[in-house]
Design an enzyme around this catalytic site. Structure first.
Site, PDB file in Angstrom:
ATOM      1  CB  CYS A 156      -0.968  -0.015   1.179  1.00 35.46           C
ATOM      2  SG  CYS A 156      -0.251  -0.588   2.713  1.00 35.46           S
TER       3      CYS A 156
ATOM      4  CG  HIS B 213      -0.654   4.154   4.457  1.00 33.53           C
ATOM      5  ND1 HIS B 213      -1.400   3.912   5.589  1.00 33.53           N
ATOM      6  CD2 HIS B 213      -0.132   2.951   4.070  1.00 33.53           C
ATOM      7  CE1 HIS B 213      -1.338   2.600   5.860  1.00 33.53           C
ATOM      8  NE2 HIS B 213      -0.590   2.009   4.961  1.00 33.53           N
TER       9      HIS B 213
HETATM   10  N1  LIG Z   1      -5.316  -3.160   5.403  1.00 35.81           N
HETATM   11  C1  LIG Z   1      -4.678  -2.653   4.375  1.00 35.81           C
HETATM   12  O1  LIG Z   1      -4.611  -1.429   4.189  1.00 35.81           O
HETATM   13  C2  LIG Z   1      -4.004  -3.547   3.376  1.00 35.81           C
HETATM   14  C3  LIG Z   1      -3.436  -2.959   2.242  1.00 35.81           C
HETATM   15  C4  LIG Z   1      -2.818  -3.775   1.305  1.00 35.81           C
HETATM   16  C5  LIG Z   1      -2.791  -5.132   1.497  1.00 35.81           C
HETATM   17  N2  LIG Z   1      -3.361  -5.678   2.612  1.00 35.81           N
HETATM   18  C6  LIG Z   1      -3.302  -7.121   2.759  1.00 35.81           C
HETATM   19  O2  LIG Z   1      -4.622  -7.634   2.679  1.00 35.81           O
HETATM   20  C7  LIG Z   1      -4.756  -8.771   3.534  1.00 35.81           C
HETATM   21  C8  LIG Z   1      -5.909  -8.576   4.510  1.00 35.81           C
HETATM   22  O3  LIG Z   1      -5.710  -7.409   5.250  1.00 35.81           O
HETATM   23  P1  LIG Z   1      -6.856  -6.743   6.145  1.00 35.81           P
HETATM   24  O4  LIG Z   1      -6.249  -5.477   6.604  1.00 35.81           O
HETATM   25  O5  LIG Z   1      -8.168  -6.705   5.436  1.00 35.81           O
HETATM   26  O6  LIG Z   1      -6.929  -7.784   7.385  1.00 35.81           O
HETATM   27  P2  LIG Z   1      -8.143  -8.079   8.403  1.00 35.81           P
HETATM   28  O7  LIG Z   1      -8.993  -6.874   8.587  1.00 35.81           O
HETATM   29  O8  LIG Z   1      -7.492  -8.668   9.584  1.00 35.81           O
HETATM   30  O9  LIG Z   1      -9.013  -9.186   7.638  1.00 35.81           O
HETATM   31  C9  LIG Z   1      -8.555 -10.509   7.465  1.00 35.81           C
HETATM   32  C10 LIG Z   1      -9.561 -11.304   6.664  1.00 35.81           C
HETATM   33  O10 LIG Z   1      -9.032 -12.618   6.477  1.00 35.81           O
HETATM   34  C11 LIG Z   1     -10.001 -13.576   6.902  1.00 35.81           C
HETATM   35  N3  LIG Z   1      -9.386 -14.780   7.455  1.00 35.81           N
HETATM   36  C12 LIG Z   1      -8.566 -14.876   8.524  1.00 35.81           C
HETATM   37  N4  LIG Z   1      -8.268 -16.180   8.772  1.00 35.81           N
HETATM   38  C13 LIG Z   1      -8.916 -16.895   7.829  1.00 35.81           C
HETATM   39  C14 LIG Z   1      -9.027 -18.284   7.539  1.00 35.81           C
HETATM   40  N5  LIG Z   1      -8.380 -19.197   8.258  1.00 35.81           N
HETATM   41  N6  LIG Z   1      -9.794 -18.669   6.485  1.00 35.81           N
HETATM   42  C15 LIG Z   1     -10.442 -17.765   5.736  1.00 35.81           C
HETATM   43  N7  LIG Z   1     -10.385 -16.427   5.961  1.00 35.81           N
HETATM   44  C16 LIG Z   1      -9.638 -16.015   7.001  1.00 35.81           C
HETATM   45  C17 LIG Z   1     -10.772 -12.851   7.981  1.00 35.81           C
HETATM   46  O11 LIG Z   1     -12.008 -13.514   8.167  1.00 35.81           O
HETATM   47  P3  LIG Z   1     -12.742 -13.583   9.626  1.00 35.81           P
HETATM   48  O12 LIG Z   1     -13.423 -12.256   9.780  1.00 35.81           O
HETATM   49  O13 LIG Z   1     -13.678 -14.714   9.464  1.00 35.81           O
HETATM   50  O14 LIG Z   1     -11.650 -13.802  10.636  1.00 35.81           O
HETATM   51  C18 LIG Z   1     -10.921 -11.472   7.360  1.00 35.81           C
HETATM   52  O15 LIG Z   1     -11.941 -11.479   6.400  1.00 35.81           O
HETATM   53  C19 LIG Z   1      -3.375  -8.953   4.172  1.00 35.81           C
HETATM   54  O16 LIG Z   1      -2.633  -9.846   3.379  1.00 35.81           O
HETATM   55  C20 LIG Z   1      -2.773  -7.596   4.092  1.00 35.81           C
HETATM   56  O17 LIG Z   1      -1.367  -7.608   4.092  1.00 35.81           O
HETATM   57  C21 LIG Z   1      -3.966  -4.917   3.542  1.00 35.81           C
END
Ligand SMILES: NC(=O)c1ccc[n+]([C@@H]2O[C@H](COP(=O)([O-])OP(=O)(O)OC[C@H]3O[C@@H](n4cnc5c(N)ncnc54)[C@H](OP(=O)(O)O)[C@@H]3O)[C@@H](O)[C@H]2O)c1
Length: 335
Positions: free
Chosen positions: A130, A243
Protein backbone atom coordinates in the site's frame (compact mmCIF):
# COMPACT_ATOMS: atom_id res chain seq x y z
CA UNK A 1 -12.95 -14.06 -19.60
CA UNK A 2 -16.68 -14.14 -18.90
CA UNK A 3 -18.00 -10.55 -19.38
CA UNK A 4 -20.22 -10.98 -16.30
CA UNK A 5 -17.76 -12.88 -14.16
CA UNK A 6 -18.38 -14.89 -11.04
CA UNK A 7 -16.27 -13.00 -8.48
CA UNK A 8 -15.10 -14.39 -5.14
CA UNK A 9 -13.80 -12.15 -2.34
CA UNK A 10 -11.51 -14.07 0.02
CA UNK A 11 -11.28 -12.29 3.39
CA UNK A 12 -14.61 -10.56 2.72
CA UNK A 13 -15.14 -9.56 6.38
CA UNK A 14 -11.73 -7.85 6.73
CA UNK A 15 -10.77 -4.19 6.45
CA UNK A 16 -9.83 -4.65 2.77
CA UNK A 17 -12.52 -7.23 1.90
CA UNK A 18 -15.36 -4.92 2.93
CA UNK A 19 -13.89 -2.17 0.73
CA UNK A 20 -13.59 -4.61 -2.18
CA UNK A 21 -17.30 -5.33 -2.02
CA UNK A 22 -18.13 -1.60 -1.86
CA UNK A 23 -15.73 -0.82 -4.72
CA UNK A 24 -17.18 -3.54 -6.99
CA UNK A 25 -20.60 -1.99 -6.42
CA UNK A 26 -19.57 1.67 -6.71
CA UNK A 27 -17.61 1.14 -9.95
CA UNK A 28 -20.46 -0.95 -11.37
CA UNK A 29 -18.13 -3.86 -12.04
CA UNK A 30 -20.30 -6.30 -14.05
CA UNK A 31 -20.39 -9.02 -11.39
CA UNK A 32 -22.47 -12.00 -12.55
CA UNK A 33 -22.32 -13.74 -9.17
CA UNK A 34 -20.57 -12.79 -5.92
CA UNK A 35 -19.19 -15.36 -3.47
CA UNK A 36 -17.97 -14.07 -0.10
CA UNK A 37 -15.40 -16.19 1.74
CA UNK A 38 -13.85 -15.87 5.20
CA UNK A 39 -13.00 -18.09 8.17
CA UNK A 40 -15.40 -20.49 9.90
CA UNK A 41 -15.86 -17.70 12.53
CA UNK A 42 -17.79 -15.62 10.00
CA UNK A 43 -20.15 -18.30 8.72
CA UNK A 44 -23.69 -17.08 9.41
CA UNK A 45 -22.78 -13.40 8.89
CA UNK A 46 -24.14 -11.57 5.86
CA UNK A 47 -22.81 -8.60 3.88
CA UNK A 48 -24.76 -6.36 1.49
CA UNK A 49 -24.01 -6.10 -2.23
CA UNK A 50 -26.32 -4.15 -4.58
CA UNK A 51 -29.01 -4.21 -1.86
CA UNK A 52 -28.87 -7.99 -1.50
CA UNK A 53 -27.69 -9.81 1.65
CA UNK A 54 -24.99 -12.35 0.77
CA UNK A 55 -24.09 -15.06 3.32
CA UNK A 56 -20.40 -15.54 4.11
CA UNK A 57 -19.10 -19.02 3.32
CA UNK A 58 -16.07 -20.72 4.84
CA UNK A 59 -12.97 -20.74 2.64
CA UNK A 60 -12.22 -24.34 1.63
CA UNK A 61 -10.33 -26.07 -1.16
CA UNK A 62 -13.61 -26.45 -3.06
CA UNK A 63 -14.56 -22.77 -2.84
CA UNK A 64 -13.42 -21.83 -6.35
CA UNK A 65 -15.52 -24.07 -8.63
CA UNK A 66 -17.01 -21.81 -11.31
CA UNK A 67 -15.23 -18.68 -10.03
CA UNK A 68 -13.76 -16.43 -12.77
CA UNK A 69 -11.99 -13.80 -10.63
CA UNK A 70 -10.86 -14.30 -7.02
CA UNK A 71 -9.88 -11.19 -5.05
CA UNK A 72 -7.72 -12.39 -2.14
CA UNK A 73 -7.15 -10.36 1.05
CA UNK A 74 -6.87 -12.81 3.94
CA UNK A 75 -3.11 -12.71 4.58
CA UNK A 76 -0.02 -14.22 2.94
CA UNK A 77 -0.27 -17.74 4.35
CA UNK A 78 -3.81 -18.26 3.10
CA UNK A 79 -2.85 -16.78 -0.28
CA UNK A 80 0.07 -19.22 -0.57
CA UNK A 81 -2.25 -22.12 0.26
CA UNK A 82 -5.38 -21.20 -1.70
CA UNK A 83 -4.38 -18.87 -4.58
CA UNK A 84 -2.69 -21.68 -6.61
CA UNK A 85 -5.79 -23.86 -6.04
CA UNK A 86 -8.08 -21.07 -7.25
CA UNK A 87 -5.88 -20.55 -10.33
CA UNK A 88 -5.84 -24.32 -11.06
CA UNK A 89 -9.63 -24.37 -10.98
CA UNK A 90 -9.73 -21.64 -13.67
CA UNK A 91 -10.01 -18.41 -11.70
CA UNK A 92 -7.68 -15.44 -12.13
CA UNK A 93 -6.46 -14.44 -8.67
CA UNK A 94 -5.75 -10.83 -7.73
CA UNK A 95 -3.78 -11.16 -4.51
CA UNK A 96 -3.37 -8.39 -1.94
CA UNK A 97 -0.77 -10.09 0.20
CA UNK A 98 3.00 -9.99 -0.27
CA UNK A 99 3.09 -13.76 -1.04
CA UNK A 100 3.63 -13.53 -4.83
CA UNK A 101 4.66 -9.92 -5.45
CA UNK A 102 8.31 -10.63 -6.20
CA UNK A 103 7.66 -13.92 -8.04
CA UNK A 104 8.98 -13.53 -11.62
CA UNK A 105 6.01 -15.49 -12.96
CA UNK A 106 3.50 -13.08 -11.36
CA UNK A 107 2.76 -9.57 -12.66
CA UNK A 108 2.73 -6.83 -9.98
CA UNK A 109 0.41 -4.13 -11.23
CA UNK A 110 -0.72 -0.57 -10.66
CA UNK A 111 -3.02 -0.04 -13.66
CA UNK A 112 -2.10 3.66 -14.08
CA UNK A 113 1.56 2.58 -14.44
CA UNK A 114 1.89 -0.92 -15.93
CA UNK A 115 -1.59 -2.12 -16.92
CA UNK A 116 -0.09 -4.03 -19.87
CA UNK A 117 1.62 -6.45 -17.43
CA UNK A 118 -1.82 -7.91 -16.63
CA UNK A 119 -1.72 -9.58 -20.07
CA UNK A 120 1.12 -12.01 -19.22
CA UNK A 121 -0.48 -13.43 -16.06
CA UNK A 122 -0.49 -17.18 -15.52
CA UNK A 123 -3.43 -17.24 -13.12
CA UNK A 124 -2.17 -14.94 -10.35
CA UNK A 125 -1.67 -11.15 -10.39
CA UNK A 126 -0.25 -9.35 -7.34
CA UNK A 127 -1.45 -6.06 -5.87
CA UNK A 128 1.43 -3.93 -4.56
CA UNK A 129 2.24 -2.89 -1.02
CA UNK A 130 0.00 0.00 0.00
CA UNK A 131 2.75 2.53 0.86
CA UNK A 132 4.57 1.71 -2.37
CA UNK A 133 1.39 2.11 -4.44
CA UNK A 134 0.56 5.52 -2.97
CA UNK A 135 4.15 6.78 -3.43
CA UNK A 136 4.40 5.55 -7.02
CA UNK A 137 1.17 7.31 -8.00
CA UNK A 138 3.15 10.57 -7.72
CA UNK A 139 6.69 9.27 -8.34
CA UNK A 140 6.07 7.40 -11.60
CA UNK A 141 4.82 10.40 -13.65
CA UNK A 142 7.85 12.34 -12.38
CA UNK A 143 10.09 9.40 -13.34
CA UNK A 144 8.69 9.41 -16.88
CA UNK A 145 9.58 13.09 -17.20
CA UNK A 146 12.85 13.35 -15.26
CA UNK A 147 14.19 9.76 -14.71
CA UNK A 148 14.28 9.03 -10.99
CA UNK A 149 17.56 7.68 -9.57
CA UNK A 150 16.67 7.23 -5.91
CA UNK A 151 14.37 8.39 -3.15
CA UNK A 152 14.60 8.97 0.57
CA UNK A 153 11.19 8.68 2.24
CA UNK A 154 9.35 8.42 5.56
CA UNK A 155 5.86 6.99 5.77
CA UNK A 156 3.04 7.91 8.14
CA UNK A 157 0.89 4.76 8.02
CA UNK A 158 -2.69 4.49 9.26
CA UNK A 159 -3.73 1.73 11.66
CA UNK A 160 -6.29 0.31 9.19
CA UNK A 161 -3.23 -0.83 7.20
CA UNK A 162 -2.83 -3.51 9.88
CA UNK A 163 -6.45 -4.65 9.56
CA UNK A 164 -9.75 -4.46 11.42
CA UNK A 165 -8.27 -5.37 14.83
CA UNK A 166 -5.85 -2.43 14.73
CA UNK A 167 -8.68 0.04 14.09
CA UNK A 168 -10.36 -1.32 17.25
CA UNK A 169 -7.05 -1.03 19.16
CA UNK A 170 -6.64 2.69 18.44
CA UNK A 171 -10.25 3.42 19.41
CA UNK A 172 -10.02 1.31 22.59
CA UNK A 173 -6.74 2.92 23.70
CA UNK A 174 -8.10 6.45 23.14
CA UNK A 175 -11.16 5.58 25.29
CA UNK A 176 -8.98 3.99 27.98
CA UNK A 177 -6.72 7.06 28.16
CA UNK A 178 -9.65 9.51 28.25
CA UNK A 179 -11.27 7.42 31.04
CA UNK A 180 -7.97 7.38 33.02
CA UNK A 181 -7.72 3.56 32.73
CA UNK A 182 -4.53 1.55 32.02
CA UNK A 183 -3.82 1.14 28.30
CA UNK A 184 -4.20 -2.41 26.89
CA UNK A 185 -2.20 -3.66 23.87
CA UNK A 186 -3.09 -6.56 21.56
CA UNK A 187 -1.95 -5.65 18.05
CA UNK A 188 1.07 -3.30 18.29
CA UNK A 189 4.12 -3.79 20.55
CA UNK A 190 3.60 -0.26 21.98
CA UNK A 191 0.70 2.10 22.66
CA UNK A 192 -0.39 3.61 19.32
CA UNK A 193 -2.84 6.22 20.70
CA UNK A 194 -1.04 9.59 21.12
CA UNK A 195 2.18 7.97 19.91
CA UNK A 196 4.03 7.02 16.70
CA UNK A 197 5.86 3.70 16.22
CA UNK A 198 8.85 3.52 13.81
CA UNK A 199 8.29 -0.17 13.22
CA UNK A 200 6.09 -1.63 10.44
CA UNK A 201 6.55 -5.35 9.61
CA UNK A 202 9.54 -7.39 10.81
CA UNK A 203 13.17 -6.28 11.01
CA UNK A 204 15.83 -7.53 8.57
CA UNK A 205 19.54 -8.00 9.40
CA UNK A 206 20.24 -4.70 7.55
CA UNK A 207 18.25 -2.80 10.20
CA UNK A 208 15.50 -1.89 7.69
CA UNK A 209 12.09 -3.55 8.00
CA UNK A 210 10.52 -5.75 5.30
CA UNK A 211 7.92 -3.02 4.71
CA UNK A 212 10.68 -0.45 4.09
CA UNK A 213 12.38 -2.59 1.44
CA UNK A 214 9.11 -3.14 -0.48
CA UNK A 215 9.43 0.39 -1.89
CA UNK A 216 12.68 -0.42 -3.70
CA UNK A 217 11.89 -4.03 -4.65
CA UNK A 218 8.29 -3.52 -5.76
CA UNK A 219 9.07 -0.05 -7.20
CA UNK A 220 11.71 -1.60 -9.51
CA UNK A 221 9.28 -4.26 -10.76
CA UNK A 222 6.28 -1.95 -11.28
CA UNK A 223 8.22 0.91 -12.93
CA UNK A 224 10.41 -1.52 -14.96
CA UNK A 225 13.37 0.34 -13.46
CA UNK A 226 15.88 -2.17 -12.06
CA UNK A 227 18.34 0.51 -10.92
CA UNK A 228 15.80 2.39 -8.75
CA UNK A 229 16.95 2.82 -5.13
CA UNK A 230 14.87 3.70 -2.08
CA UNK A 231 15.84 4.33 1.54
CA UNK A 232 12.64 4.38 3.59
CA UNK A 233 11.61 4.66 7.25
CA UNK A 234 8.10 3.32 7.83
CA UNK A 235 6.17 4.73 10.79
CA UNK A 236 2.77 3.74 12.19
CA UNK A 237 0.74 6.79 13.27
CA UNK A 238 -2.57 7.12 15.17
CA UNK A 239 -4.59 7.84 12.02
CA UNK A 240 -7.56 5.60 11.20
CA UNK A 241 -7.36 5.62 7.44
CA UNK A 242 -5.05 6.85 4.62
CA UNK A 243 -1.25 6.66 4.53
CA UNK A 244 1.03 9.63 3.86
CA UNK A 245 4.61 9.60 2.63
CA UNK A 246 7.23 12.39 2.74
CA UNK A 247 9.45 11.82 -0.30
CA UNK A 248 12.73 13.33 -1.49
CA UNK A 249 13.49 12.15 -5.00
CA UNK A 250 16.69 12.60 -6.98
CA UNK A 251 16.40 12.68 -10.78
CA UNK A 252 18.83 12.28 -13.69
CA UNK A 253 17.40 15.31 -15.48
CA UNK A 254 17.08 18.84 -14.06
CA UNK A 255 13.69 19.36 -12.42
CA UNK A 256 11.80 22.51 -11.51
CA UNK A 257 8.75 22.90 -9.30
CA UNK A 258 6.78 24.31 -12.24
CA UNK A 259 7.66 21.41 -14.55
CA UNK A 260 6.91 18.88 -11.80
CA UNK A 261 3.56 20.50 -11.06
CA UNK A 262 2.64 20.40 -14.77
CA UNK A 263 3.47 16.68 -14.91
CA UNK A 264 1.64 15.85 -11.67
CA UNK A 265 -1.47 17.83 -12.61
CA UNK A 266 -1.91 15.56 -15.67
CA UNK A 267 -1.19 12.28 -13.85
CA UNK A 268 -4.08 9.78 -13.70
CA UNK A 269 -5.48 8.93 -10.26
CA UNK A 270 -3.72 11.90 -8.63
CA UNK A 271 -4.85 15.34 -7.44
CA UNK A 272 -2.43 18.19 -6.80
CA UNK A 273 -3.36 19.85 -3.48
CA UNK A 274 -0.60 22.39 -3.06
CA UNK A 275 -1.50 25.91 -1.95
CA UNK A 276 0.58 26.40 1.20
CA UNK A 277 -0.43 30.08 1.36
CA UNK A 278 -4.04 28.90 1.89
CA UNK A 279 -2.86 26.12 4.25
CA UNK A 280 -3.85 23.57 1.61
CA UNK A 281 -1.81 20.35 1.37
CA UNK A 282 -2.80 16.66 1.37
CA UNK A 283 -4.16 15.41 4.69
CA UNK A 284 -4.96 11.76 5.43
CA UNK A 285 -8.25 12.86 6.99
CA UNK A 286 -9.42 14.23 3.63
CA UNK A 287 -7.72 11.60 1.45
CA UNK A 288 -9.69 8.86 3.26
CA UNK A 289 -12.42 7.24 1.15
CA UNK A 290 -11.18 9.02 -2.02
CA UNK A 291 -10.11 7.06 -5.07
CA UNK A 292 -7.45 9.59 -6.08
CA UNK A 293 -4.21 10.06 -4.15
CA UNK A 294 -3.18 13.64 -3.37
CA UNK A 295 0.24 15.30 -3.74
CA UNK A 296 1.46 18.60 -2.32
CA UNK A 297 4.31 20.42 -0.52
CA UNK A 298 6.11 20.25 -3.87
CA UNK A 299 9.49 21.98 -3.58
CA UNK A 300 13.09 21.83 -4.80
CA UNK A 301 15.22 19.85 -2.38
CA UNK A 302 17.71 22.27 -0.84
CA UNK A 303 20.39 19.63 -0.15
CA UNK A 304 20.86 17.86 -3.51
CA UNK A 305 21.09 18.57 -7.25
CA UNK A 306 17.99 17.68 -9.29
CA UNK A 307 16.13 16.86 -6.09
CA UNK A 308 12.42 17.35 -5.45
CA UNK A 309 10.50 16.98 -2.18
CA UNK A 310 6.79 16.18 -2.02
CA UNK A 311 4.15 14.83 0.34
CA UNK A 312 1.61 12.30 -0.90
CA UNK A 313 -1.49 10.98 0.90
CA UNK A 314 -3.82 8.23 -0.25
CA UNK A 315 -6.43 5.83 1.09
CA UNK A 316 -4.43 2.62 1.48
CA UNK A 317 -7.61 0.54 1.81
CA UNK A 318 -8.56 1.82 -1.66
CA UNK A 319 -5.57 2.67 -3.91
CA UNK A 320 -3.31 0.52 -1.73
CA UNK A 321 -5.66 -2.46 -1.83
CA UNK A 322 -9.35 -2.73 -2.85
CA UNK A 323 -9.54 -0.10 -5.60
CA UNK A 324 -6.30 -1.24 -7.23
CA UNK A 325 -7.52 -4.87 -7.15
CA UNK A 326 -10.83 -3.96 -8.80
CA UNK A 327 -8.98 -1.84 -11.40
CA UNK A 328 -6.87 -4.93 -12.20
CA UNK A 329 -10.10 -6.94 -12.57
CA UNK A 330 -11.35 -4.23 -14.96
CA UNK A 331 -8.16 -4.66 -17.01
CA UNK A 332 -8.81 -8.44 -17.13
CA UNK A 333 -12.16 -7.79 -18.79
CA UNK A 334 -10.40 -5.83 -21.56
CA UNK A 335 -8.10 -8.73 -22.55
N1 LIG B 1 -5.32 -3.16 5.40
C1 LIG B 1 -4.68 -2.65 4.37
O1 LIG B 1 -4.61 -1.43 4.19
C2 LIG B 1 -4.00 -3.55 3.38
C3 LIG B 1 -3.44 -2.96 2.24
C4 LIG B 1 -2.82 -3.78 1.30
C5 LIG B 1 -2.79 -5.13 1.50
N2 LIG B 1 -3.36 -5.68 2.61
C6 LIG B 1 -3.30 -7.12 2.76
O2 LIG B 1 -4.62 -7.63 2.68
C7 LIG B 1 -4.76 -8.77 3.53
C8 LIG B 1 -5.91 -8.58 4.51
O3 LIG B 1 -5.71 -7.41 5.25
P1 LIG B 1 -6.86 -6.74 6.15
O4 LIG B 1 -6.25 -5.48 6.60
O5 LIG B 1 -8.17 -6.71 5.44
O6 LIG B 1 -6.93 -7.78 7.39
P2 LIG B 1 -8.14 -8.08 8.40
O7 LIG B 1 -8.99 -6.87 8.59
O8 LIG B 1 -7.49 -8.67 9.58
O9 LIG B 1 -9.01 -9.19 7.64
C9 LIG B 1 -8.55 -10.51 7.46
C10 LIG B 1 -9.56 -11.30 6.66
O10 LIG B 1 -9.03 -12.62 6.48
C11 LIG B 1 -10.00 -13.58 6.90
N3 LIG B 1 -9.39 -14.78 7.46
C12 LIG B 1 -8.57 -14.88 8.52
N4 LIG B 1 -8.27 -16.18 8.77
C13 LIG B 1 -8.92 -16.90 7.83
C14 LIG B 1 -9.03 -18.28 7.54
N5 LIG B 1 -8.38 -19.20 8.26
N6 LIG B 1 -9.79 -18.67 6.49
C15 LIG B 1 -10.44 -17.76 5.74
N7 LIG B 1 -10.39 -16.43 5.96
C16 LIG B 1 -9.64 -16.01 7.00
C17 LIG B 1 -10.77 -12.85 7.98
O11 LIG B 1 -12.01 -13.51 8.17
P3 LIG B 1 -12.74 -13.58 9.63
O12 LIG B 1 -13.42 -12.26 9.78
O13 LIG B 1 -13.68 -14.71 9.46
O14 LIG B 1 -11.65 -13.80 10.64
C18 LIG B 1 -10.92 -11.47 7.36
O15 LIG B 1 -11.94 -11.48 6.40
C19 LIG B 1 -3.37 -8.95 4.17
O16 LIG B 1 -2.63 -9.85 3.38
C20 LIG B 1 -2.77 -7.60 4.09
O17 LIG B 1 -1.37 -7.61 4.09
C21 LIG B 1 -3.97 -4.92 3.54
Amino acid sequence: MNRNPHVAVVGATGAVGVEMIKTLEKREFPVGKLTLLASARSVGKKLKFRGEEIAIKELTEGSFAGVDIALFSAGGNLSKQFAPLAAQSGAVVVDNSSAFRMDDAVPLVIPEINAADVKWHKGIIANPNCTTAITLMALYPLHQAFNVKRIFASSYQAVSGTGAKAIEELERQVNEIVAGKPVTKEVYPHQIAFNVIPHVDSFLSSGYTKEEMKMENEGRKIMHHPAFRASVTCVRVPVYRAHSVAVTAEFEKPVTVEAARTVLSKAPGLDVVDSPEKKEYPLPLYAAEKYNCQVGRIRRDCAMENGLCFWVSGDQLLKGAALNAVQIAEELLKI
